[in-house]
Design a protein around this motif. Structure first.
Motif, PDB file in Angstrom:
ATOM      1  N   LEU A  35      -4.533   2.154  -3.240  1.00  0.00           N
ATOM      2  CA  LEU A  35      -4.487   2.820  -1.533  1.00  0.00           C
ATOM      3  C   LEU A  35      -2.737   3.154  -1.002  1.00  0.00           C
ATOM      4  O   LEU A  35      -2.583   2.305  -1.295  1.00  0.00           O
ATOM      5  CB  LEU A  35      -5.210   2.233  -0.187  1.00  0.00           C
ATOM      6  CG  LEU A  35      -6.541   1.448   0.054  1.00  0.00           C
ATOM      7  CD1 LEU A  35      -6.623   0.223   0.823  1.00  0.00           C
ATOM      8  CD2 LEU A  35      -7.275   2.312  -0.431  1.00  0.00           C
ATOM      9  N   THR A  36      -2.300   4.540  -0.704  1.00  0.00           N
ATOM     10  CA  THR A  36      -1.315   5.077  -0.214  1.00  0.00           C
ATOM     11  C   THR A  36      -0.931   4.942   0.424  1.00  0.00           C
ATOM     12  O   THR A  36       0.312   4.104   0.843  1.00  0.00           O
ATOM     13  CB  THR A  36      -1.399   6.322  -1.003  1.00  0.00           C
ATOM     14  OG1 THR A  36      -2.375   7.112  -0.611  1.00  0.00           O
ATOM     15  CG2 THR A  36      -2.000   6.823  -2.933  1.00  0.00           C
ATOM     16  N   GLU A  37      -2.514   4.824   1.404  1.00  0.00           N
ATOM     17  CA  GLU A  37      -2.081   4.904   2.816  1.00  0.00           C
ATOM     18  C   GLU A  37      -3.003   3.907   3.627  1.00  0.00           C
ATOM     19  O   GLU A  37      -3.460   4.663   4.301  1.00  0.00           O
ATOM     20  CB  GLU A  37      -2.029   6.126   3.684  1.00  0.00           C
ATOM     21  CG  GLU A  37      -0.871   6.134   5.344  1.00  0.00           C
ATOM     22  CD  GLU A  37      -1.281   7.425   6.039  1.00  0.00           C
ATOM     23  OE1 GLU A  37      -1.204   7.499   7.069  1.00  0.00           O
ATOM     24  OE2 GLU A  37      -1.812   8.655   4.976  1.00  0.00           O
ATOM     25  N   PRO A  38      -2.901   2.775   3.035  1.00  0.00           N
ATOM     26  CA  PRO A  38      -3.962   2.181   3.801  1.00  0.00           C
ATOM     27  C   PRO A  38      -4.051   1.868   5.555  1.00  0.00           C
ATOM     28  O   PRO A  38      -3.183   1.797   6.623  1.00  0.00           O
ATOM     29  CB  PRO A  38      -3.562   0.480   3.436  1.00  0.00           C
ATOM     30  CG  PRO A  38      -2.704   0.641   3.471  1.00  0.00           C
ATOM     31  CD  PRO A  38      -1.600   1.997   3.081  1.00  0.00           C
ATOM     32  N   VAL A  39      -5.699   1.691   6.008  1.00  0.00           N
ATOM     33  CA  VAL A  39      -5.622   1.362   7.107  1.00  0.00           C
ATOM     34  C   VAL A  39      -6.552   0.241   7.471  1.00  0.00           C
ATOM     35  O   VAL A  39      -7.933   0.286   6.623  1.00  0.00           O
ATOM     36  CB  VAL A  39      -5.947   2.519   8.281  1.00  0.00           C
ATOM     37  CG1 VAL A  39      -4.591   3.540   8.527  1.00  0.00           C
ATOM     38  CG2 VAL A  39      -7.323   3.438   7.835  1.00  0.00           C
ATOM     39  N   GLU A  57      -5.974   8.162  15.368  1.00  0.00           N
ATOM     40  CA  GLU A  57      -4.332   8.530  15.476  1.00  0.00           C
ATOM     41  C   GLU A  57      -3.879   8.159  16.519  1.00  0.00           C
ATOM     42  O   GLU A  57      -1.984   7.692  17.085  1.00  0.00           O
ATOM     43  CB  GLU A  57      -4.257   9.940  15.216  1.00  0.00           C
ATOM     44  CG  GLU A  57      -4.658   9.855  13.482  1.00  0.00           C
ATOM     45  CD  GLU A  57      -5.329  11.347  13.420  1.00  0.00           C
ATOM     46  OE1 GLU A  57      -6.028  11.507  13.673  1.00  0.00           O
ATOM     47  OE2 GLU A  57      -4.477  11.939  12.443  1.00  0.00           O
ATOM     48  N   GLN A 123     -10.248  -2.741   5.189  1.00  0.00           N
ATOM     49  CA  GLN A 123      -9.067  -1.644   4.237  1.00  0.00           C
ATOM     50  C   GLN A 123      -9.705  -0.300   3.723  1.00  0.00           C
ATOM     51  O   GLN A 123     -10.218  -0.832   3.400  1.00  0.00           O
ATOM     52  CB  GLN A 123      -7.453  -1.841   3.518  1.00  0.00           C
ATOM     53  CG  GLN A 123      -7.177  -3.145   4.800  1.00  0.00           C
ATOM     54  CD  GLN A 123      -6.086  -3.290   4.399  1.00  0.00           C
ATOM     55  OE1 GLN A 123      -5.397  -2.483   3.109  1.00  0.00           O
ATOM     56  NE2 GLN A 123      -4.489  -3.330   4.837  1.00  0.00           N
ATOM     57  N   GLU A 125      -8.473   4.284   3.094  1.00  0.00           N
ATOM     58  CA  GLU A 125      -7.411   4.848   2.649  1.00  0.00           C
ATOM     59  C   GLU A 125      -7.287   5.987   4.404  1.00  0.00           C
ATOM     60  O   GLU A 125      -9.096   6.414   4.412  1.00  0.00           O
ATOM     61  CB  GLU A 125      -7.986   5.805   1.351  1.00  0.00           C
ATOM     62  CG  GLU A 125      -6.499   7.130   1.396  1.00  0.00           C
ATOM     63  CD  GLU A 125      -5.457   6.253   0.871  1.00  0.00           C
ATOM     64  OE1 GLU A 125      -4.569   6.217   1.568  1.00  0.00           O
ATOM     65  OE2 GLU A 125      -5.238   5.616  -0.386  1.00  0.00           O
ATOM     66  N   ALA A 126      -6.036   6.589   4.693  1.00  0.00           N
ATOM     67  CA  ALA A 126      -5.897   6.709   5.940  1.00  0.00           C
ATOM     68  C   ALA A 126      -7.182   8.048   5.849  1.00  0.00           C
ATOM     69  O   ALA A 126      -7.339   8.508   6.803  1.00  0.00           O
ATOM     70  CB  ALA A 126      -4.814   6.836   6.448  1.00  0.00           C
ATOM     71  N   VAL A 127      -7.032   9.055   4.652  1.00  0.00           N
ATOM     72  CA  VAL A 127      -7.395  10.655   4.980  1.00  0.00           C
ATOM     73  C   VAL A 127      -8.461  10.539   5.040  1.00  0.00           C
ATOM     74  O   VAL A 127      -9.636  11.222   5.381  1.00  0.00           O
ATOM     75  CB  VAL A 127      -6.645  11.227   3.867  1.00  0.00           C
ATOM     76  CG1 VAL A 127      -7.358  10.066   2.682  1.00  0.00           C
ATOM     77  CG2 VAL A 127      -7.547  12.739   3.955  1.00  0.00           C
TER      78      VAL A 127
END
Length: 199
Positions: A35-39, A57, A123, A125-127
């Motif tokens: 994951l590059t941008e985990p949420v 967001e 978790q 990926e944000a996208v």
């Protein structure tokens, strides 16, 4: 009448078979290092159905749930209505609740008045989360008429284009949403019996 009794007996036998097999939906989130941008996202188990909580967001969270329109929205919970929903496609609804003031699982009891059996933090990926949220929100943007509020579930419902059936019921739909977030779901989630396995 005899035909209806036969269908109800068939449905009862099928549900018993499902219960005896101990269906479990095994949930496997993506590897953290992938994951590059985990949420943070949350799978909510309400006992017989599930819902999904995604971050906003702008802050806070939004909760989504899918269900049979007569059962969840109109409160028609008698046996013939339940049997009909399992035997052939019936009208379905997508529920959404927006909670800008809620940002932690400790507050989730406020967004689920029907009760919580378990909260599964995951978790993604944000996208992917943004894409799923926008896809679900489009149902509300395109709905004819105003959303129908439900105090029982703390959600507003709009009609969903795909009918509710045994092959497309609330827990199976939540499992599909999870897969859209690259979360694996193995086995059967039909009975909202979830097990989370960390990768």
């Amino acid at each position: 009448m005899e035909h209806q009794r036969y269908l109800l007996r068939w449905l009862g036998a099928g549900l018993c078979a499902l219960l005896l097999t101990g269906c479990v939906g095994r949930v496997i989130p993506p590897e953290p290092h992938s994951l590059t941008e985990p949420v943070d996202i949350y799978l909510l188990d309400h006992g017989r159905h599930a819902s999904l909580v995604l971050p906003r967001e702008e802050g806070g969270v939004v909760r989504y749930s899918y269900g049979e329109w007569r059962w969840y929205v109109e409160g028609r919970r008698h046996l013939p209505a339940g049997a009909a929903a399992m035997l052939w496609p019936t009208a379905a609804g997508l529920g959404r609740g927006v909670y800008p003031e809620i940002d932690s699982p400790g507050q989730f009891h406020r967004l689920a008045p029907e009760g919580l059996t378990d909260i599964y933090p995951l978790q993604a990926e944000a996208v992917r989360v943004i894409a799923l949220r926008r896809r679900l929100d489009r149902h509300f943007e395109r709905a004819d008429g105003e959303p129908v509020p439900s105090d029982e579930f703390g959600l507003e419902f709009v009609p969903h284009p795909r009918g509710y059936s045994a092959a497309h019921q609330s827990n199976l739909v939540v499992a599909r949403w999870l897969r859209a977030l690259d979360v694996e779901v193995e086995g059967s989630s039909w009975l909202s019996n979830w097990r989370v396995t960390m990768p």
